[in-house]
Motif scaffolding. Sequence first.
Motif, PDB file in Angstrom:
ATOM      1  N   ALA A  33       0.838  -1.191   0.000  1.00  0.00           N
ATOM      2  CA  ALA A  33       0.000   0.000   0.000  1.00  0.00           C
ATOM      3  C   ALA A  33       0.876   1.245   0.000  1.00  0.00           C
ATOM      4  O   ALA A  33       1.973   1.253   0.573  1.00  0.00           O
ATOM      5  N   ILE A  34       0.392   2.296  -0.636  1.00  0.00           N
ATOM      6  CA  ILE A  34       1.081   3.585  -0.694  1.00  0.00           C
ATOM      7  C   ILE A  34       0.189   4.629  -0.034  1.00  0.00           C
ATOM      8  O   ILE A  34      -1.001   4.728  -0.351  1.00  0.00           O
ATOM      9  N   ALA A  35       0.747   5.405   0.893  1.00  0.00           N
ATOM     10  CA  ALA A  35      -0.031   6.456   1.551  1.00  0.00           C
ATOM     11  C   ALA A  35       0.870   7.645   1.834  1.00  0.00           C
ATOM     12  O   ALA A  35       1.966   7.480   2.385  1.00  0.00           O
ATOM     13  N   SER A  36       0.420   8.822   1.438  1.00  0.00           N
ATOM     14  CA  SER A  36       1.141  10.053   1.752  1.00  0.00           C
ATOM     15  C   SER A  36       0.174  11.054   2.348  1.00  0.00           C
ATOM     16  O   SER A  36      -0.915  11.282   1.802  1.00  0.00           O
ATOM     17  N   GLN A  37       0.570  11.674   3.443  1.00  0.00           N
ATOM     18  CA  GLN A  37      -0.251  12.703   4.069  1.00  0.00           C
ATOM     19  C   GLN A  37      -0.060  14.057   3.399  1.00  0.00           C
ATOM     20  O   GLN A  37      -0.702  15.038   3.784  1.00  0.00           O
ATOM     21  N   ASP A  38       0.795  14.097   2.391  1.00  0.00           N
ATOM     22  CA  ASP A  38       1.079  15.337   1.676  1.00  0.00           C
ATOM     23  C   ASP A  38       0.533  15.264   0.256  1.00  0.00           C
ATOM     24  O   ASP A  38       0.449  14.183  -0.335  1.00  0.00           O
ATOM     25  N   PRO A  39       0.171  16.407  -0.314  1.00  0.00           N
ATOM     26  CA  PRO A  39      -0.286  16.393  -1.705  1.00  0.00           C
ATOM     27  C   PRO A  39       0.844  16.019  -2.657  1.00  0.00           C
ATOM     28  O   PRO A  39       1.960  16.532  -2.548  1.00  0.00           O
ATOM     29  N   VAL A  40       0.545  15.106  -3.556  1.00  0.00           N
ATOM     30  CA  VAL A  40       1.467  14.676  -4.610  1.00  0.00           C
ATOM     31  C   VAL A  40       0.814  15.045  -5.932  1.00  0.00           C
ATOM     32  O   VAL A  40      -0.351  14.714  -6.170  1.00  0.00           O
ATOM     33  N   ALA A  41       1.545  15.725  -6.791  1.00  0.00           N
ATOM     34  CA  ALA A  41       0.936  16.301  -7.983  1.00  0.00           C
ATOM     35  C   ALA A  41       0.272  15.246  -8.849  1.00  0.00           C
ATOM     36  O   ALA A  41      -0.857  15.423  -9.314  1.00  0.00           O
ATOM     37  N   SER A  42       0.957  14.116  -9.070  1.00  0.00           N
ATOM     38  CA  SER A  42       0.435  13.145 -10.010  1.00  0.00           C
ATOM     39  C   SER A  42       1.206  11.837  -9.845  1.00  0.00           C
ATOM     40  O   SER A  42       2.001  11.679  -8.912  1.00  0.00           O
ATOM     41  N   TRP A  43       0.973  10.911 -10.738  1.00  0.00           N
ATOM     42  CA  TRP A  43       1.737   9.673 -10.795  1.00  0.00           C
ATOM     43  C   TRP A  43       1.870   9.271 -12.257  1.00  0.00           C
ATOM     44  O   TRP A  43       1.127   9.736 -13.123  1.00  0.00           O
ATOM     45  N   SER A  44       2.833   8.413 -12.528  1.00  0.00           N
ATOM     46  CA  SER A  44       3.057   7.977 -13.906  1.00  0.00           C
ATOM     47  C   SER A  44       3.716   6.616 -13.900  1.00  0.00           C
ATOM     48  O   SER A  44       4.241   6.148 -12.881  1.00  0.00           O
ATOM     49  N   LEU A  45       3.680   5.981 -15.055  1.00  0.00           N
ATOM     50  CA  LEU A  45       4.294   4.672 -15.239  1.00  0.00           C
ATOM     51  C   LEU A  45       5.313   4.759 -16.363  1.00  0.00           C
ATOM     52  O   LEU A  45       5.109   5.467 -17.352  1.00  0.00           O
ATOM     53  N   ASP A  46       6.411   4.042 -16.209  1.00  0.00           N
ATOM     54  CA  ASP A  46       7.386   3.902 -17.283  1.00  0.00           C
ATOM     55  C   ASP A  46       7.071   2.611 -18.038  1.00  0.00           C
ATOM     56  O   ASP A  46       7.153   1.519 -17.467  1.00  0.00           O
ATOM     57  N   TYR A  47       6.675   2.754 -19.305  1.00  0.00           N
ATOM     58  CA  TYR A  47       6.321   1.605 -20.132  1.00  0.00           C
ATOM     59  C   TYR A  47       7.496   1.234 -21.036  1.00  0.00           C
ATOM     60  O   TYR A  47       8.248   2.102 -21.485  1.00  0.00           O
ATOM     61  N   ASN A  48       7.605  -0.049 -21.343  1.00  0.00           N
ATOM     62  CA  ASN A  48       8.695  -0.467 -22.220  1.00  0.00           C
ATOM     63  C   ASN A  48       8.308  -0.315 -23.684  1.00  0.00           C
ATOM     64  O   ASN A  48       7.131  -0.290 -24.050  1.00  0.00           O
ATOM     65  N   LEU A  49       9.337  -0.205 -24.537  1.00  0.00           N
ATOM     66  CA  LEU A  49       9.129  -0.254 -25.972  1.00  0.00           C
ATOM     67  C   LEU A  49       9.051  -1.704 -26.416  1.00  0.00           C
ATOM     68  O   LEU A  49       9.652  -2.590 -25.801  1.00  0.00           O
ATOM     69  N   GLY A  50       8.313  -1.968 -27.486  1.00  0.00           N
ATOM     70  CA  GLY A  50       8.103  -3.331 -27.927  1.00  0.00           C
ATOM     71  C   GLY A  50       8.858  -3.698 -29.185  1.00  0.00           C
ATOM     72  O   GLY A  50       9.804  -4.461 -29.168  1.00  0.00           O
TER      73      GLY A  50
ATOM     74  N   MET B  30      -2.111 -26.122 -17.782  1.00  0.00           N
ATOM     75  CA  MET B  30      -0.992 -25.173 -17.852  1.00  0.00           C
ATOM     76  C   MET B  30      -0.724 -24.480 -16.524  1.00  0.00           C
ATOM     77  O   MET B  30       0.348 -23.887 -16.336  1.00  0.00           O
ATOM     78  N   ASN B  31      -1.672 -24.519 -15.581  1.00  0.00           N
ATOM     79  CA  ASN B  31      -1.465 -23.925 -14.244  1.00  0.00           C
ATOM     80  C   ASN B  31      -0.958 -22.481 -14.293  1.00  0.00           C
ATOM     81  O   ASN B  31      -0.104 -22.080 -13.501  1.00  0.00           O
ATOM     82  N   GLY B  32      -1.470 -21.706 -15.242  1.00  0.00           N
ATOM     83  CA  GLY B  32      -1.100 -20.294 -15.314  1.00  0.00           C
ATOM     84  C   GLY B  32       0.059 -19.977 -16.222  1.00  0.00           C
ATOM     85  O   GLY B  32       0.357 -18.800 -16.453  1.00  0.00           O
ATOM     86  N   ASP B  33       0.725 -20.978 -16.766  1.00  0.00           N
ATOM     87  CA  ASP B  33       1.854 -20.752 -17.670  1.00  0.00           C
ATOM     88  C   ASP B  33       1.322 -20.618 -19.096  1.00  0.00           C
ATOM     89  O   ASP B  33       1.546 -21.478 -19.952  1.00  0.00           O
ATOM     90  N   PHE B  34       0.609 -19.511 -19.348  1.00  0.00           N
ATOM     91  CA  PHE B  34      -0.082 -19.333 -20.614  1.00  0.00           C
ATOM     92  C   PHE B  34       0.767 -18.561 -21.608  1.00  0.00           C
ATOM     93  O   PHE B  34       1.684 -17.830 -21.241  1.00  0.00           O
ATOM     94  N   ASN B  35       0.425 -18.703 -22.878  1.00  0.00           N
ATOM     95  CA  ASN B  35       0.957 -17.860 -23.944  1.00  0.00           C
ATOM     96  C   ASN B  35      -0.081 -16.800 -24.281  1.00  0.00           C
ATOM     97  O   ASN B  35      -1.242 -16.898 -23.910  1.00  0.00           O
ATOM     98  N   THR B  36       0.378 -15.778 -25.019  1.00  0.00           N
ATOM     99  CA  THR B  36      -0.541 -14.747 -25.463  1.00  0.00           C
ATOM    100  C   THR B  36      -0.020 -14.129 -26.738  1.00  0.00           C
ATOM    101  O   THR B  36       1.133 -14.346 -27.128  1.00  0.00           O
ATOM    102  N   GLU B  37      -0.858 -13.351 -27.381  1.00  0.00           N
ATOM    103  CA  GLU B  37      -0.444 -12.619 -28.570  1.00  0.00           C
ATOM    104  C   GLU B  37       0.479 -11.483 -28.155  1.00  0.00           C
ATOM    105  O   GLU B  37       0.262 -10.812 -27.148  1.00  0.00           O
ATOM    106  N   GLY B  38       1.522 -11.252 -28.951  1.00  0.00           N
ATOM    107  CA  GLY B  38       2.432 -10.156 -28.657  1.00  0.00           C
ATOM    108  C   GLY B  38       3.467 -10.544 -27.621  1.00  0.00           C
ATOM    109  O   GLY B  38       3.814 -11.707 -27.456  1.00  0.00           O
ATOM    110  N   GLU B  39       3.939  -9.562 -26.860  1.00  0.00           N
ATOM    111  CA  GLU B  39       5.022  -9.780 -25.905  1.00  0.00           C
ATOM    112  C   GLU B  39       4.516 -10.526 -24.674  1.00  0.00           C
ATOM    113  O   GLU B  39       3.476 -10.187 -24.116  1.00  0.00           O
TER     114      GLU B  39
END
Length: 715
Positions: A116-133, A446-455
């Motif tokens: 869990a993430i909790a801050s008692q202070d205002p944080v402007a925003s959040w973002s994610l770093d996505y990979n190139l494919g 497969m117990n969760g060891d699935f394949n998928t389209e793409g990466e």
Amino acid sequence: MKRSIPFLFFLITKFSCLAAGHEIYFLENDSISRSAADIDCKINTISDNNTETISITLHNRRHTPFQPQKVSLKLGIDTYMDKYPDWNDKFFPTLMICEPTHCYGYLQSPSGKIKAIASQDPVASWSLDYNLGYQEPAPHWFYGHRIKALNLDLMSELPLPDHHPQNLWQLKAGEKKTWTVNIIDLDSLDNFSRVIHNTADVPTIELDRTSTAPCRPVNIIVYGKNPVLRINSNSLNIVSVGKDKWAASYASEHPGIYSILLTDGDKITHGHLNVRFPWGKVLKTARAAALRYHQKATSHVESWYGYHSAFLAARHFPDLSVDTILNDRFDSLLNNLFDKSSGKPIKYEWRIQNAASTVGMLADRYEAFHDINDLEMAEKIADWFIAYSQNDSGAFMNGNTDYSSVIYPAKSLLELADAERYAGRKSKATRYENSAKRAIDHLVSMNGDFNTEGEITYEDGMVSCAALQIGSLALRCKDKESRDKYTNAMLTLLKEHECLTQSIIIDGRRRGGTMRFWEAQYDVHMQPNMISSPHGWSAWRGYAVYYAYLLTGEERWLKEMFDAAASFASLIDFETGELRWAFVVDPHIKVKQISSADPNFSADIPSYGCPHPDMHTNREFIIGEQYVPMIADWQTIVSSDNDVHEVFKFIEESVLSNAFIVERPDGSFGCYNCQIEKNGKKLKIISDEKQIRKLHVNAFSRLNIDFDGDITYFR
């Protein structure tokens, strides 16, 4: 342990249960660096039991304001899901919310670990770093299927969503600012709202449902010291039910999205409640959208997915004025895409999901209009893709890649089998059921060891599509042992998949959405990556949740299902009839999107491939936490935004014509799509809508039920 570290970098070595490391990054003039001239940065950390507290101080020593694009704290939590079984212990950033006065959220792993993430202070925003494919064509990049990092953007340029802080875009000359962020290891989300309240001393909201029908109350729990609760500016009466715990309820006569505002002293928290529109109106509007937003013959079935809505609506609400047009267009599309004698796709045959999904559309059309030619064409396509792709293990393959859970080929075969049985063609139904069972048994193995389209990654769709197909087979099992085997396999996948689901968000526009982030570039020709939730493919979990209720009788699944269905339905703007492609969760993204139609095509000319924004006329702009419009109404070439119609297909199967009552241990009843009137010893069940003709009863008492329709009792 406490350390004060100047400048930029801190690496935890002792507390392995906590974040691996933290870094501050500055983004100025599109250049990312670990330092900014004359800006001092310090990070202090304290680790105690299950909580790490991070304190960050920025000091502007310039004589001018510091106005960065972003100042980001990389939390250092491992989010990079790249292989089985390692991804089971990686963390997906499931929820992040920035409020004017604080922020909170959590990351969760498939194995159930939670930070869990909790801050008692205002944080402007959040973002994610996505990979190139991959590049196609070089040097133009499409984005990948993995997340490299979660960032808390302590400062950010504007615009930001209204409920974010609006004053953290600069640090004035000589100004110093400090943020405190807590990372808390949790065993479950059961007390999440209480934990955030206690940790950051901020008000929080807890809703076990984010949607309701008109005039039906929703119960609201809030945590705070002296909270004030408003919905659309109307003050609610709240009562104390424990230390810092308060309760209220709310109902509205009118459908729509209602804003929740909770204040406690100088702290503010927001949410949204969804008072849903009638399901019949949803499906009728979706059919109209299938005509307004062109269904196109392309390399991607997502371009003509609206025919599901078209034919399902025709089955329940026939309207020759629109049904005739859609039927003619579908016939034209089939002629462009499939060999009518063999069922083989004319191009892109390796995308077997194109064939499988079209089989489902033909089954839908047969059940609407009872034209045997639809069944016969469905059989040709189904026979082709079974022969082309199903191997000895039962898997449906695209070359060396297992496509058994790329969309849901086995479920499409079961839909065809149901249509065959309806037509009295039992031997053909058995053939398709047997093929589907082989594929589903393979998925279980497969117990969760699935394949998928793409990466490859721990991918939303491969897990939810496996779960829904396993559940669909469980419902067909006559013997308890088989039924339990498939049910347990499905429930295991659903539990792991919670890390990709907006399951506790206090937002009726988003509850039940699943966390996809690479679809915009294909669906609406927009880059970079962004979380789209709900998105059409969010419905895949919806089916599995529906089946989970039918198989277990646990009311939690009904609540999940109705909240998800309401969120999905809200992809329609009911004032204008416009259909939105998806809701984008990221709060601030600079995007590039193709901005004009390809003049060399019309919607009736087949087109193939995935167009890159840089290869066409485009424009740049900023979006954040909002609905994104469809483009199929104006874009002539392949676009995959009609995949939104999967949510309406799910709504038709699960909630359009079904009502549910659940008897609870205290003797009360949960009612879904209906109301109860007591009439002597009888319970009279009144449906919310005319087309609701089936009642599912889950009760431990002997009940005398009066209902105008079919009744099914939970077994």
